[in-house]
Motif scaffolding. Sequence first.
Motif, PDB file in Angstrom:
ATOM      1  N   VAL A  23      -2.636   9.284  -3.558  1.00  0.00           N
ATOM      2  CA  VAL A  23      -1.502   8.405  -3.828  1.00  0.00           C
ATOM      3  C   VAL A  23      -1.413   7.370  -2.715  1.00  0.00           C
ATOM      4  N   LEU A  24      -1.385   6.091  -3.094  1.00  0.00           N
ATOM      5  CA  LEU A  24      -1.208   5.009  -2.122  1.00  0.00           C
ATOM      6  C   LEU A  24       0.210   4.470  -2.246  1.00  0.00           C
ATOM      7  N   SER A  25       0.913   4.434  -1.111  1.00  0.00           N
ATOM      8  CA  SER A  25       2.251   3.883  -1.108  1.00  0.00           C
ATOM      9  C   SER A  25       2.460   3.121   0.196  1.00  0.00           C
ATOM     10  N   GLY A  26       3.641   2.553   0.343  1.00  0.00           N
ATOM     11  CA  GLY A  26       3.940   1.774   1.545  1.00  0.00           C
ATOM     12  C   GLY A  26       5.082   0.832   1.263  1.00  0.00           C
ATOM     13  N   PRO A  27       5.531   0.115   2.285  1.00  0.00           N
ATOM     14  CA  PRO A  27       6.685  -0.763   2.097  1.00  0.00           C
ATOM     15  C   PRO A  27       6.382  -1.946   1.193  1.00  0.00           C
ATOM     16  N   SER A  28       7.423  -2.491   0.595  1.00  0.00           N
ATOM     17  CA  SER A  28       7.300  -3.700  -0.213  1.00  0.00           C
ATOM     18  C   SER A  28       6.716  -4.818   0.648  1.00  0.00           C
ATOM     19  N   GLY A  29       5.768  -5.566   0.077  1.00  0.00           N
ATOM     20  CA  GLY A  29       5.191  -6.699   0.799  1.00  0.00           C
ATOM     21  C   GLY A  29       3.990  -6.360   1.657  1.00  0.00           C
ATOM     22  N   VAL A  30       3.611  -5.066   1.713  1.00  0.00           N
ATOM     23  CA  VAL A  30       2.499  -4.682   2.591  1.00  0.00           C
ATOM     24  C   VAL A  30       1.136  -5.007   1.979  1.00  0.00           C
ATOM     25  N   GLY A  31       1.108  -5.234   0.656  1.00  0.00           N
ATOM     26  CA  GLY A  31      -0.151  -5.610   0.022  1.00  0.00           C
ATOM     27  C   GLY A  31      -0.847  -4.499  -0.733  1.00  0.00           C
ATOM     28  N   LYS A  32      -0.072  -3.539  -1.270  1.00  0.00           N
ATOM     29  CA  LYS A  32      -0.679  -2.427  -2.014  1.00  0.00           C
ATOM     30  C   LYS A  32      -1.504  -2.937  -3.187  1.00  0.00           C
ATOM     31  N   GLY A  33      -0.900  -3.839  -3.970  1.00  0.00           N
ATOM     32  CA  GLY A  33      -1.598  -4.367  -5.138  1.00  0.00           C
ATOM     33  C   GLY A  33      -2.856  -5.116  -4.778  1.00  0.00           C
ATOM     34  N   THR A  34      -2.820  -5.846  -3.673  1.00  0.00           N
ATOM     35  CA  THR A  34      -3.990  -6.612  -3.221  1.00  0.00           C
ATOM     36  C   THR A  34      -5.126  -5.681  -2.816  1.00  0.00           C
ATOM     37  N   VAL A  35      -4.787  -4.604  -2.092  1.00  0.00           N
ATOM     38  CA  VAL A  35      -5.809  -3.646  -1.652  1.00  0.00           C
ATOM     39  C   VAL A  35      -6.410  -2.922  -2.864  1.00  0.00           C
ATOM     40  N   VAL A  36      -5.561  -2.528  -3.819  1.00  0.00           N
ATOM     41  CA  VAL A  36      -6.066  -1.838  -5.015  1.00  0.00           C
ATOM     42  C   VAL A  36      -6.943  -2.772  -5.847  1.00  0.00           C
ATOM     43  N   ALA A  37      -6.566  -4.055  -5.930  1.00  0.00           N
ATOM     44  CA  ALA A  37      -7.399  -5.028  -6.650  1.00  0.00           C
ATOM     45  C   ALA A  37      -8.766  -5.153  -5.978  1.00  0.00           C
ATOM     46  N   GLU A  38      -8.796  -5.092  -4.653  1.00  0.00           N
ATOM     47  CA  GLU A  38     -10.065  -5.159  -3.912  1.00  0.00           C
ATOM     48  C   GLU A  38     -10.892  -3.895  -4.150  1.00  0.00           C
ATOM     49  N   VAL A  39     -10.215  -2.747  -4.217  1.00  0.00           N
ATOM     50  CA  VAL A  39     -10.911  -1.496  -4.537  1.00  0.00           C
ATOM     51  C   VAL A  39     -11.554  -1.603  -5.920  1.00  0.00           C
ATOM     52  N   ARG A  40     -10.786  -2.095  -6.898  1.00  0.00           N
ATOM     53  CA  ARG A  40     -11.316  -2.251  -8.264  1.00  0.00           C
ATOM     54  C   ARG A  40     -12.526  -3.194  -8.284  1.00  0.00           C
TER      55      ARG A  40
END
Length: 202
Positions: free
Chosen positions: A15-32
Motif C-alpha cells: 500500500v502506497l500512501s502519503g500526504p496530499s501533494g506529495v506526488g503519489k499519482g506521479t510516482v505510480v504513473a512512473e511505475v506503470r
Amino acid sequence: MHSAVQERTPARLTVLSGPSGVGKGTVVAEVRRRYPEVWVSVSATTRRARPGEVDGVHYSFLSDAEFDRLIAEDGLLEWAEYAGNRYGTPAAPVRERLATGAPALLEIELQGARQVRARDADAQLVFLAPPSWAELVSRLAGRGSEPPAVQERRLAIAQAELDASGEFDVVVVNDDVARAADELVSLLTAPSSGPVRGGATE
C-alpha cells in the motif's frame, strides 16, 4: 504431498500512501510506465468521470447503489468519502492477483491505508514523503489560487498526514520520481519477511 498441484504462496499486498501533494499519482504513473508488469489496483468511485478518464483504467465508476452493495457484501478492502463522493478498493481483483503469487500495489489515502492494515496485518505499508516540509508547502500552494483559509486547512491536514509516517513499515522520499518508482518496485518484489520498520527516512 496432498496434491499434484503445487499451491502458490499468496503475494504480499503493498500500500502506497502519503500526504496530499506529495506526488503519489506521479510516482505510480512512473511505475506503470517503467514496469508495466506491476499490477496497480483500480479504485472504485461514485464521482462522475472527468474528461479523458476511462472506466476501469483510471477508476471504476459506480452508482451510489452499486457502491452500497459492495459495502454490504464486504467487497471493499477500504473506502472513504471525500468532497461528497465515495472512493474504495474492490477486494476481489486484489485477492485474485495476490493468490497467483504476484504482487499488487494500492495507491490510497491515509485513512484507507489504516483500514487495510486493520484487515491485513501482513500488508506492507509504504509512506511517500516529500524531500522537505517547504517542498510540500510549495507543491500544495502551486495547486491554484485558493483563499488563505483553505490553504491553511490543507497545510494543517498535510502536517497531520506527515506525522503519521511512523505508522508505516517503510518511508520512501520522493526527491526524484524515477528513483522513488524504482525503490517502490524493489519493495514490491522483495521477499516477505514480515514488516521491516523504519526504512530510509531522508
